[in-house]
Design a protein around this motif. Structure first.
Motif, PDB file in Angstrom:
ATOM      1  N   SER A  75       0.850  -1.191   0.000  1.00  6.84           N
ATOM      2  CA  SER A  75       0.000   0.000   0.000  1.00  6.84           C
ATOM      3  C   SER A  75       0.883   1.237   0.000  1.00  6.84           C
ATOM      4  CB  SER A  75      -0.889   0.019   1.243  1.00  6.84           C
ATOM      5  OG  SER A  75      -1.732  -1.095   1.272  1.00  6.84           O
ATOM      6  N   GLU A  76       0.278   2.376  -0.342  1.00  9.90           N
ATOM      7  CA  GLU A  76       1.041   3.614  -0.214  1.00  9.90           C
ATOM      8  C   GLU A  76       1.226   3.926   1.264  1.00  9.90           C
ATOM      9  OE1 GLU A  76      -0.138   6.752  -2.716  1.00  9.90           O
ATOM     10  OE2 GLU A  76      -0.611   5.435  -4.388  1.00  9.90           O
ATOM     11  N   ALA A 238      -6.081  11.328  15.063  1.00  6.08           N
ATOM     12  CA  ALA A 238      -6.546   9.946  15.157  1.00  6.08           C
ATOM     13  C   ALA A 238      -6.540   9.296  13.789  1.00  6.08           C
ATOM     14  CB  ALA A 238      -7.950   9.884  15.746  1.00  6.08           C
ATOM     15  N   LEU A 239      -6.325   7.984  13.791  1.00  8.84           N
ATOM     16  CA  LEU A 239      -6.406   7.208  12.566  1.00  8.84           C
ATOM     17  C   LEU A 239      -7.704   6.420  12.619  1.00  8.84           C
ATOM     18  CD1 LEU A 239      -4.828   6.356  10.001  1.00  8.84           C
ATOM     19  CD2 LEU A 239      -3.992   4.423  11.310  1.00  8.84           C
ATOM     20  N   LEU A 240      -8.625   6.730  11.716  1.00 11.69           N
ATOM     21  CA  LEU A 240      -9.919   6.050  11.737  1.00 11.69           C
ATOM     22  C   LEU A 240      -9.879   4.802  10.872  1.00 11.69           C
ATOM     23  CD1 LEU A 240     -12.373   9.057  11.408  1.00 11.69           C
ATOM     24  CD2 LEU A 240     -11.314   8.084  13.439  1.00 11.69           C
ATOM     25  N   THR A 241     -10.526   3.753  11.349  1.00 15.48           N
ATOM     26  CA  THR A 241     -10.639   2.511  10.602  1.00 15.48           C
ATOM     27  C   THR A 241     -12.111   2.125  10.532  1.00 15.48           C
ATOM     28  OG1 THR A 241     -10.205   1.353  12.654  1.00 15.48           O
ATOM     29  CG2 THR A 241      -8.347   1.682  11.193  1.00 15.48           C
ATOM     30  N   PRO A 242     -12.453   1.205   9.629  1.00 19.28           N
ATOM     31  CA  PRO A 242     -13.865   0.846   9.496  1.00 19.28           C
ATOM     32  C   PRO A 242     -14.411   0.297  10.807  1.00 19.28           C
ATOM     33  CG  PRO A 242     -12.564  -0.075   7.707  1.00 19.28           C
ATOM     34  CD  PRO A 242     -11.596   0.463   8.698  1.00 19.28           C
ATOM     35  N   ALA A 243     -15.690   0.485  11.029  1.00 16.80           N
ATOM     36  CA  ALA A 243     -16.326  -0.027  12.236  1.00 16.80           C
ATOM     37  C   ALA A 243     -16.147  -1.534  12.308  1.00 16.80           C
ATOM     38  CB  ALA A 243     -17.806   0.321  12.238  1.00 16.80           C
TER      39      ALA A 243
ATOM     40  N   ALA B  85     -16.558   6.164  12.953  1.00 13.96           N
ATOM     41  CA  ALA B  85     -15.606   5.268  12.326  1.00 13.96           C
ATOM     42  C   ALA B  85     -15.735   5.296  10.814  1.00 13.96           C
ATOM     43  CB  ALA B  85     -15.801   3.858  12.836  1.00 13.96           C
ATOM     44  N   LEU B  86     -14.987   6.161  10.177  1.00 12.85           N
ATOM     45  CA  LEU B  86     -14.944   6.203   8.728  1.00 12.85           C
ATOM     46  C   LEU B  86     -16.326   6.363   8.125  1.00 12.85           C
ATOM     47  CD1 LEU B  86     -12.402   3.926   6.956  1.00 12.85           C
ATOM     48  CD2 LEU B  86     -12.843   6.344   6.797  1.00 12.85           C
ATOM     49  N   VAL B 180     -10.822   2.519   3.601  1.00 13.87           N
ATOM     50  CA  VAL B 180     -10.350   1.655   4.680  1.00 13.87           C
ATOM     51  C   VAL B 180      -9.626   2.404   5.791  1.00 13.87           C
ATOM     52  CG1 VAL B 180     -10.112  -0.361   3.200  1.00 13.87           C
ATOM     53  CG2 VAL B 180      -8.183   1.185   3.507  1.00 13.87           C
ATOM     54  N   ARG B 181      -9.321   3.677   5.577  1.00 10.98           N
ATOM     55  CA  ARG B 181      -8.521   4.360   6.583  1.00 10.98           C
ATOM     56  C   ARG B 181      -8.713   5.861   6.418  1.00 10.98           C
ATOM     57  NH1 ARG B 181      -3.762   2.032   5.194  1.00 10.98           N
ATOM     58  NH2 ARG B 181      -2.693   3.935   4.627  1.00 10.98           N
ATOM     59  N   ALA B 182      -8.637   6.594   7.495  1.00  9.05           N
ATOM     60  CA  ALA B 182      -8.663   8.047   7.395  1.00  9.05           C
ATOM     61  C   ALA B 182      -7.788   8.640   8.489  1.00  9.05           C
ATOM     62  CB  ALA B 182     -10.086   8.574   7.518  1.00  9.05           C
ATOM     63  N   GLN B 183      -6.987   9.615   8.077  1.00  8.87           N
ATOM     64  CA  GLN B 183      -6.164  10.333   9.037  1.00  8.87           C
ATOM     65  C   GLN B 183      -6.916  11.601   9.398  1.00  8.87           C
ATOM     66  OE1 GLN B 183      -2.951   9.227   9.935  1.00  8.87           O
ATOM     67  NE2 GLN B 183      -3.084  10.775  11.545  1.00  8.87           N
ATOM     68  N   GLN B 184      -7.209  11.761  10.661  1.00 11.13           N
ATOM     69  CA  GLN B 184      -8.062  12.858  11.056  1.00 11.13           C
ATOM     70  C   GLN B 184      -7.429  13.689  12.160  1.00 11.13           C
ATOM     71  OE1 GLN B 184     -12.074  11.987  11.091  1.00 11.13           O
ATOM     72  NE2 GLN B 184     -12.707  13.671  12.384  1.00 11.13           N
ATOM     73  N   VAL B 213      -8.213  13.136   5.866  1.00 13.63           N
ATOM     74  CA  VAL B 213      -7.769  12.597   4.584  1.00 13.63           C
ATOM     75  C   VAL B 213      -8.198  11.140   4.559  1.00 13.63           C
ATOM     76  CG1 VAL B 213      -5.836  12.110   3.063  1.00 13.63           C
ATOM     77  CG2 VAL B 213      -5.792  14.143   4.500  1.00 13.63           C
ATOM     78  N   MET B 215      -8.479   7.420   2.843  1.00 15.69           N
ATOM     79  CA  MET B 215      -7.677   6.597   1.940  1.00 15.69           C
ATOM     80  C   MET B 215      -8.448   5.357   1.488  1.00 15.69           C
ATOM     81  SD  MET B 215      -4.928   8.415   3.123  1.00 15.69           S
ATOM     82  CE  MET B 215      -4.666   7.828   4.772  1.00 15.69           C
ATOM     83  N   GLU B 217      -8.240   1.324  -0.237  1.00 15.25           N
ATOM     84  CA  GLU B 217      -7.496   0.108   0.083  1.00 15.25           C
ATOM     85  C   GLU B 217      -6.062   0.146  -0.421  1.00 15.25           C
ATOM     86  OE1 GLU B 217      -8.695  -4.573  -0.084  1.00 15.25           O
ATOM     87  OE2 GLU B 217      -8.906  -3.392  -1.902  1.00 15.25           O
ATOM     88  N   GLY B 219      -4.174   2.529  -0.581  1.00 16.57           N
ATOM     89  CA  GLY B 219      -3.361   3.389   0.271  1.00 16.57           C
ATOM     90  C   GLY B 219      -3.239   4.828  -0.193  1.00 16.57           C
ATOM     91  N   PHE B 220      -3.868   5.201  -1.292  1.00 17.13           N
ATOM     92  CA  PHE B 220      -3.766   6.605  -1.692  1.00 17.13           C
ATOM     93  C   PHE B 220      -5.044   7.349  -1.337  1.00 17.13           C
ATOM     94  CE2 PHE B 220      -6.392   5.832  -5.320  1.00 17.13           C
ATOM     95  CZ  PHE B 220      -5.973   4.633  -5.863  1.00 17.13           C
TER      96      PHE B 220
END
Lengths: 244, 244
Positions: A75-76, A238-243, B85-86, B180-184, B213, B215, B217, B219-220
């Motif tokens: 992944s990036e 915070a880093l959010l992830t899927p529920a 959560a996302l 799948v992910r978010a930086q908040q 931001v 992202m 899967e 990763g971008f």
DNA sequence: GGTCAGTAATGGTCTAGACCAATTGGGAGA
DNA sequence: TCTCCCAATTGGTCTAGACCATTACTGACC
């Protein structure tokens, strides 16, 4: 790089660490294809299921992703680490490269106020330790922290000097608690007169209020903390992830 | 309850759902011991490794925990779901039981400003869609949302009516992106004159500023959004887990 | 050249075993 | 009655296979 059997660290964790190091060193580029699971198994001399245990963990962490029929890819990179991931003030400031110190305003054993008892899921009036500290980053006041911990979960807690020691360090290393989850809320409001004084602010000053209930592996709360951060100096991350 | 083979949903996910339902219904009490892995395997007619795949997922979600030599136990229930959560604004308000509507102030294709391009990891001046909305909960203005999305990742995005539709719904279902992910980040400051007017506030008004931001899967980034929430009406909520 | 079928490789799922360390409970011996 | 050791059970780890759907490649045939 080979893995060691008869080692306290399981093979799949050794493999996970090995691959994680390769990925994070930038040895593989973005969207580069990893060796196939079967190749990795052959190369490291383990079974394919063990390789998958390692890859699953890396996928969970968002470092790789798989496509059936194509392969497993890098992944990036994440923009940022998970700065506030279940860390206390001391650890967080350390990650941000700042020196964390404290001024203890109160450290006492008290009877739990009703709302605190509710948050901690304990009987009203049960004994709790109350810990009030002004938190400083590089010598400047950044937050007022007001924490409560059930006394029966950490007897003799107040024997420690929390002007120096990290509360989470003590909970983890002295009492052996595994902190695995925290429910946190963040809101914005104006500073109260007390906060203005302690944080050396002039009105009207915006304040970031964080409330956190930290849970151990068994699922019950071990800490309730309410902090007031200077709005002009602090950004919650915070880093959010899927529920789940 | 039995599991179905030859079914599009894999066995371990069926088992995970079955056990999750039992746990969440309260059928097992807190700290109650689950049947052993070997008993579950026998009862459901699957191998132990398949049972473990289901249990691992539940442990990851914090619903159960295992102790070698003792068994697998139910954790205490979480206080709260992972409200933020996302999810986008629409989904979050729905979970909170409020009606979400929008007033679109701007929906245009623009050349990416430098800081936006950096956040989205795209070339400066690449085409991005700019989407500015006032978000209302139960008809009252709650936030001003300022979003940017790379045009090449979601062509014809502006054909949708975002006064009604959920942006995340469109990204997921129309374009097939897996978020799948978010930086908040979250911070507190005082409202600007524009915000005072749009959110119907009087100074000095505290504002909760969220930057996110999101992202996919691979990763971008697919979205950068900066929102200003009324401090007196909104509380940000997150479930923290240990660093990956 | 272009199309299409067959084949090989891939990740995802699943099996039926195995050994280990931690824990528990019961029984033998004092 | 008490102590100590052994056996059974448990979750954690690991193996060496298997089948499947998806994907990419390779030729054969038009």
């Amino acid at each position: 790089m080979t893995l060691r059997r008869q080692h306290p660290i399981p093979l799949y964790q050794q493999l996970e660490a090995t691959l994680r190091a390769r990925i994070e060193s930038g040895q593989y580029g973005t969207h580069h294809r990893l060796p196939s699971e079967r190749e990795l198994a052959l190369h490291f001399g383990v079974s394919r299921m063990t390789v998958r245990q390692a890859l699953d963990a890396l996928a969970q962490a968002g470092l790789i992703y798989g496509k059936v029929g194509k392969g497993t890819f890098i992944s990036e990179p994440k923009i940022d680490q998970q700065l506030a991931a279940l860390t206390g003030f001391s650890e967080e400031m350390h990650k941000r490269g700042q020196a964390a110190t404290s001024r203890v305003l109160k450290a006492a054993s008290v009877s739990a106020p009703k709302e605190i008892a509710t948050a901690l899921q304990i009987d009203p009036k049960a004994r709790v330790f109350s810990l009030v500290r002004v938190r400083l980053a590089n010598g400047e006041p950044l937050a007022v922290e007001n924490g409560f911990l059930p006394a029966h979960l950490c007897p003799d807690l107040l024997a420690h000097d929390f002007a120096r020691e990290s509360l989470y360090d003590v909970l983890r290393n002295q009492y052996g608690w595994r902190l695995v989850r925290a429910q946190q809320t963040v809101e914005a409001r104006l500073a109260t007169p007390d906060e203005l004084k302690l944080l050396e602010l002039k009105p009207p000053a915006p304040i970031l209020v964080m409330e956190r209930v930290t849970m151990v592996e068994q699922g019950f709360p071990i800490e309730y903390v309410r902090s007031a951060y200077r709005g002009d100096r602090y950004k919650f991350n915070a880093l959010l992830t899927p529920a789940a």
